[in-house]
Design an enzyme around this catalytic site. Sequence first.
Site, PDB file in Angstrom:
ATOM      1  N   ASP A  62      -1.522   1.829  -2.289  1.00  0.00           N
ATOM      2  CA  ASP A  62      -1.166   3.116  -2.681  1.00  0.00           C
ATOM      3  C   ASP A  62       0.251   3.196  -2.530  1.00  0.00           C
ATOM      4  O   ASP A  62       1.010   2.807  -1.560  1.00  0.00           O
ATOM      5  CB  ASP A  62      -1.648   4.303  -1.674  1.00  0.00           C
ATOM      6  N   ASP A  81       0.787  -3.916  -0.654  1.00  0.00           N
ATOM      7  CA  ASP A  81       0.306  -2.718  -0.239  1.00  0.00           C
ATOM      8  C   ASP A  81      -0.396  -2.168  -1.729  1.00  0.00           C
ATOM      9  O   ASP A  81      -0.056  -2.443  -2.738  1.00  0.00           O
ATOM     10  CB  ASP A  81       1.415  -1.625   0.228  1.00  0.00           C
TER      11      ASP A  81
END
Length: 181
Positions: free
Chosen positions: A11, A9
């Site tokens: 952020d 991922d």
Amino acid sequence: MRDAVIILDRDGVINADSDQFVKTLDEWQPLPGSLDAIARLCHAGFRVAIATNQSGLARGLLKPAALDAMHRRLWHLVAERGGRIEMIVHCPHGPNDRCDCRKPRPGMLLEIARRLSVNLQGIPFVGDSLGDIQAARAVGAQPWLVLTGKGARTLEEGSDVLAGVPIKPDLAAVVDHLLHA
């Protein structure tokens, strides 16, 4: 580990996250150790892909050019360390758009599998939210939770979804484990 794949991922795993969204290049700040961790993965033979929800686009808070600039900087900073990001896929939709790509749905992960010609069964997927964990499980990947970004909040909220999920303080700790296990 040659040609092993790992999905991250963005952020909260690679860069600082914000409840107000990361909207500009100036707001995009790498987390300590994350870029070096990606380079270490590459040096060990991992192919690195990133899957990121970017609903700020649908909400009008983030311009496509700003997102592209963030990703160019990420690619450049990782390359400076001798690493390489194979691909970045993002979902531009909002939470109510009913798309197939927004995590926890598996669309971005399936796109990565298709484009990299890999089977996702058992590959590591590192995230900081329940949606990341659910997307990984939906394709048979091995979810990992980091406590950066929304990870500590995700852990505090607790869920049966977290059963059996390895939990580490940050991406560097995940990489340490993967490379020395």
